[in-house]
Write a protein that holds these residues in place. Structure first.
Motif, PDB file in Angstrom:
ATOM      1  N   TYR A 179       0.825  -1.205   0.000  1.00 19.28           N
ATOM      2  CA  TYR A 179       0.000   0.000   0.000  1.00 19.28           C
ATOM      3  C   TYR A 179       0.865   1.264   0.000  1.00 19.28           C
ATOM      4  O   TYR A 179       0.581   2.223  -0.734  1.00 19.28           O
ATOM      5  CB  TYR A 179      -0.951  -0.012   1.192  1.00 19.28           C
ATOM      6  CG  TYR A 179      -1.930   1.135   1.181  1.00 19.28           C
ATOM      7  CD1 TYR A 179      -2.821   1.311   0.120  1.00 19.28           C
ATOM      8  CD2 TYR A 179      -1.965   2.050   2.226  1.00 19.28           C
ATOM      9  CE1 TYR A 179      -3.714   2.370   0.105  1.00 19.28           C
ATOM     10  CE2 TYR A 179      -2.861   3.109   2.212  1.00 19.28           C
ATOM     11  CZ  TYR A 179      -3.730   3.267   1.158  1.00 19.28           C
ATOM     12  OH  TYR A 179      -4.610   4.325   1.138  1.00 19.28           O
ATOM     13  N   ARG A 210      -3.871  -0.500   5.499  1.00 20.63           N
ATOM     14  CA  ARG A 210      -4.296   0.759   4.874  1.00 20.63           C
ATOM     15  C   ARG A 210      -4.196   1.923   5.859  1.00 20.63           C
ATOM     16  O   ARG A 210      -3.787   3.020   5.487  1.00 20.63           O
ATOM     17  CB  ARG A 210      -5.729   0.608   4.348  1.00 20.63           C
ATOM     18  CG  ARG A 210      -6.195   1.765   3.519  1.00 20.63           C
ATOM     19  CD  ARG A 210      -7.580   1.441   2.916  1.00 20.63           C
ATOM     20  NE  ARG A 210      -7.902   2.255   1.808  1.00 20.63           N
ATOM     21  CZ  ARG A 210      -7.455   2.121   0.564  1.00 20.63           C
ATOM     22  NH1 ARG A 210      -6.612   1.172   0.285  1.00 20.63           N
ATOM     23  NH2 ARG A 210      -7.833   2.930  -0.390  1.00 20.63           N
ATOM     24  N   LYS A 216       2.018   1.889  -3.410  1.00 21.27           N
ATOM     25  CA  LYS A 216       0.942   2.443  -4.241  1.00 21.27           C
ATOM     26  C   LYS A 216       0.758   3.934  -3.992  1.00 21.27           C
ATOM     27  O   LYS A 216       0.340   4.669  -4.888  1.00 21.27           O
ATOM     28  CB  LYS A 216      -0.372   1.708  -3.976  1.00 21.27           C
ATOM     29  CG  LYS A 216      -0.422   0.337  -4.587  1.00 21.27           C
ATOM     30  CD  LYS A 216      -1.750  -0.337  -4.323  1.00 21.27           C
ATOM     31  CE  LYS A 216      -1.747  -1.728  -4.916  1.00 21.27           C
ATOM     32  NZ  LYS A 216      -2.976  -2.475  -4.624  1.00 21.27           N
TER      33      LYS A 216
END
Length: 113
Positions: free
Chosen positions: A18, A85, A21
């Motif tokens: 994550y 997240r 990203k």
């Protein structure tokens, strides 16, 4: 601004993915041939310093047993119940307010500010 991060072995792969990203340059100890699982904190700190990477960890030894001035900075995930997240979002938000060179020790928690 993106951080250069070395994620300790106790950081979830999903967190590493994550953060990537979100644009951060993340190496995970499990994927670094010079380190790997079980590497000493000293070896981790040396590798992070050489690569100008903040250490993302759940291991408090990086600031209780080591001299923080000898490391490039530590992002300590104190709350181990945070989802990947959430950790990524918190670190990303930190990067918007704190330049990497200004990080000595920051607690990655939902109320980091």
């Amino acid at each position: 601004m993106a951080y250069r991060i070395l994620a300790d072995e106790n950081i979830e792969r999903a967190t590493v993915t994550y953060l990537r990203k979100l644009g951060h340059d993340v190496e995970w100890i499990r994927d670094v041939s010079e380190l790997g699982v079980g590497s000493s904190d000293t070896a981790i700190a040396s590798y992070a310093t050489a690569g100008n990477r903040l250490i993302l960890t759940q291991d408090d030894d990086f600031f209780t047993e080591m001299d923080l001035s000898q490391s490039p900075g530590v992002l300590f995930q104190k709350d181990q119940t945070l989802a990947a997240r959430e950790v990524g979002d918190i670190v990303h938000e930190m990067s918007e307010y704190l330049d990497q060179k200004d990080v000595t020790l920051e607690y990655v928690s939902s109320n980091w500010l």
